[in-house]
Design an enzyme around this catalytic site. Structure first.
Site, mmCIF file in Angstrom:
data_model
loop_
_atom_site.group_PDB
_atom_site.id
_atom_site.type_symbol
_atom_site.label_atom_id
_atom_site.label_comp_id
_atom_site.label_asym_id
_atom_site.label_seq_id
_atom_site.Cartn_x
_atom_site.Cartn_y
_atom_site.Cartn_z
ATOM 1 N N GLU A 1 0.875 -1.170 0.000
ATOM 2 C CA GLU A 1 0.000 0.000 0.000
ATOM 3 C C GLU A 1 0.915 1.224 0.000
ATOM 4 O OE1 GLU A 1 -2.342 2.512 3.044
ATOM 5 O OE2 GLU A 1 -3.112 0.466 3.151
ATOM 6 N N GLU A 52 4.604 11.826 -0.415
ATOM 7 C CA GLU A 52 5.128 10.934 0.615
ATOM 8 C C GLU A 52 4.765 9.468 0.320
ATOM 9 O OE1 GLU A 52 3.987 12.327 4.495
ATOM 10 O OE2 GLU A 52 5.629 13.781 4.534
#
Length: 388
Positions: free
Chosen positions: A179, A188
């Site tokens: 993920e 990020e």
């Protein structure tokens, strides 16, 4: 990067089938009926375990916890989630794995950025021969305990360290699951880490999950909150602080957008094939054309992304768009310097350029060029945004 101070985390939708926004593709809902399993106790418990690198209340990465230097001051709230927005993505991964066991049976799996090891546990239950769960933070220690507690130590091996620095006990893996997505898909994110792992360990015919991610753009009316966030600086207790307004305009806002605010169509900016792309593909310039679906005012562009698992027996995935069920990624709002008065059928034409920041590649720099030649508004402008 900004965020609304208060907003409902519940996102209602007439699109109860989790349809891809802007595409004629239907995803199966995350809350479809439970798949039969040999261990209902395990299934009931591990679905409530979330990535420990995210803050529960806001969905914002906890920087101190996200890094590889462990700390001991975490509470149970750092390891579990109680928000439906977290449920959507975790349940989707569970459904992808449990409903496509043919992908995992007797295969070697690498879980990149494993967190609590929830995805590794799913893979183990789906029949994987072995799963290597790599986590660089001290959460790896908790993941080891979780694996042991659930009696899966013979199938799941937790490795503490960075993907770029560790060595796997095997030469190749059959599947990489992660993920990796961040806000705006690329803020990020762990995409480069996944690509590094793919190039180093994945067999030639291996599978990356998820294997596609698409970024979309639309436009919204948002007068009320733009006044609160942007115009506020024109008069702060009787003082002109408009110099801060320029900075505020450059900060994208992560928030849940009401689908009723959407004024235009949704335009596909970029689709990334994670199994084939190279790191440089995350930098791009894409044209867009947003056509007004009613007479209204436009105060901001809104970006969101869809993720899909195309190797499944049936297409599965989820959308983070305003018309889909809420996720912790929400949407990314980019406010415009101009208020655009647009009539139904008129089009905003432009392009968006996205690139990692040169000083910090985990940050994102965005440039938007747009123009409108309408009956009541004519404008052409270039705006810059920084996700920090």
């Amino acid at each position: 990067m900004g965020r609304r101070k208060s907003t409902s985390t519940t996102q209602t939708s007439t699109n109860s089938s989790n349809k891809f926004e802007g595409a004629n593709i239907r995803f199966q809902d995350a809350d479809d009926k439970e798949i039969a399993s040999n261990s209902s106790n395990l299934d009931d418990s591990i679905v409530a375990v979330d990535k420990a690198s995210e803050d529960v209340s806001m969905g914002e990465p906890d920087v101190s916890f996200f890094g590889c230097d462990g700390e001991d001051d975490k509470t149970s709230a750092d390891y579990y989630f109680d928000s439906y927005s977290h449920f959507v993505r975790t349940k989707t991964y569970q459904n992808v794995i449990y409903r496509n066991k043919f992908l995992f049976q007797n295969k070697v799996v690498l879980d990149v950025g494993a967190g609590t090891g929830i995805l590794s546990l799913f893979c183990a239950k789906a029949g994987a021969a072995h799963v290597y769960a790599v986590e660089c933070s001290h959460m790896a220690d908790m993941a080891k305990q979780i694996v042991e507690t659930n009696g899966l130590s013979d199938v799941v091996t937790v490795l503490k360290g960075k993907i770029e620095e560790i060595e796997l006990p095997v030469a190749k893996v059959d599947i990489i699951i992660s993920e990796w997505m961040g806000y705006f898909l690329l803020f990020e994110n762990m995409l480069n880490t996944v690509l590094y792992a793919r190039d180093k360990w994945l067999v030639d015919d291996g599978v990356v999950l998820p294997d596609e991610a698409s970024l979309y753009l639309t436009a919204i009316e948002d007068a009320e909150y733009k006044d609160d966030k942007i115009e506020f600086w024109n008069n702060v207790y009787g003082f002109d602080m408009s110099c801060i307004k320029k900075q505020a305009m450059m900060e994208p806002l992560v928030d849940t957008v009401d689908q009723k605010q959407i004024v235009t169509n949704c335009h596909l900016l970029k689709t990334m094939d994670i199994s084939k792309m190279v790191p440089g593909d995350a930098s791009f310039t894409a044209p867009f054309k947003l056509i007004a679906e009613r007479d209204d005012y436009i105060h901001a562009f809104v970006a969101y992304f869809d993720v899909s698992f195309t190797k499944c027996h049936k297409l599965m995935g989820f959308s983070t768009g305003p018309r889909s069920r809420a996720t912790h990624w929400k949407q990314t709002v980019l406010y415009l310097e101009d208020v655009l008065t647009i009539c139904e059928g008129e089009a905003i034409i432009g392009s968006m350029t996205v690139a990692p920041n040169k000083k910090n590649p985990r940050d994102v720099d965005i440039m938007v060029k747009y123009s409108l030649s309408g009956r009541r508004c004519v404008v052409s402008r270039v705006q810059f945004y920084k996700m920090r």
